[in-house]
Scaffold this active site. Structure first.
Site, PDB file in Angstrom:
ATOM      1  CD  GLN A  98      -2.916   0.979   2.266  1.00 21.80           C
ATOM      2  OE1 GLN A  98      -3.062   0.125   2.928  1.00 21.80           O
ATOM      3  NE2 GLN A  98      -3.823   2.141   2.217  1.00 21.80           N
ATOM      4  CG  PHE A  99       1.218   3.841  -3.731  1.00 23.47           C
ATOM      5  CD1 PHE A  99       1.162   5.250  -3.696  1.00 23.47           C
ATOM      6  CD2 PHE A  99       0.261   2.949  -4.245  1.00 23.47           C
ATOM      7  CE1 PHE A  99       0.170   5.762  -4.259  1.00 23.47           C
ATOM      8  CE2 PHE A  99      -0.753   3.521  -4.934  1.00 23.47           C
ATOM      9  CZ  PHE A  99      -0.925   4.949  -5.158  1.00 23.47           C
ATOM     10  CB  THR A 100      -2.064   5.355  -0.134  1.00 25.42           C
ATOM     11  OG1 THR A 100      -2.672   4.217   0.553  1.00 25.42           O
ATOM     12  CG2 THR A 100      -2.437   5.293  -1.684  1.00 25.42           C
TER      13      THR A 100
END
Length: 150
Positions: free
Chosen positions: A78-80
């Site tokens: 999850q890059f966010t």
């Protein structure tokens, strides 16, 4: 490296309407990777997660780890988790690694998790549009960042 760990009764990942992975009682781990992350960060983070005592013992006290209860783990990229919102209302993801760096580190993270847990963890698919379903148990949600380990 940042993670959000959720103690769950169950969790699953769907991609294009199909279940890719599913676990029962255990941990749903969202992991965000940045360029400065390395094998030391992976080993430290995985050890912390596998040994995190957030499951109830027979007295109802959070004193057991996922290993102790023989729980399962689902790892989702999850890059966010590296979103920056200092300016304006649109998050910036400049600190999140691009796939050429993040994918090998994500794969190494999952491999280390398999090793330290002693069995295979379930995963999402890096970069896919995933639908996550979970039943948070508690709720218990923990945020860990390797940049704060000192």
């Amino acid at each position: 490296m940042r993670t959000v760990i959720q103690r769950v009764k169950y969790a699953s990942v769907r991609i294009d309407g199909q279940v890719k992975s599913m676990i029962r009682q255990g941990l749903l781990v969202f992991v965000g990777i940045e360029d400065s992350d390395n094998q030391d960060d992976i080993e430290w983070m995985v050890k912390k997660i596998v040994n995190l005592r957030i499951f109830d013992d027979e007295g109802g006290i959070m004193n057991l780890s996922v290993s102790d209860i023989k729980g399962e783990i689902l790892v989702v990229s999850q890059f966010t988790l590296h979103a920056m919102v200092k300016k304006g209302n649109r998050p910036s993801y400049i600190r999140a690694s691009k796939p050429d760096i993040a994918i090998p580190l994500y794969d190494a993270f999952c491999a280390e998790m398999n090793l330290q847990l002693g069995r295979e963890v379930q995963t999402g698919s890096f970069g896919a549009d995933m639908k996550i379903e979970l039943l948070n148990d508690g709720p218990v949600t923990i945020f860990i960042d390797t940049k704060n380990k000192e």
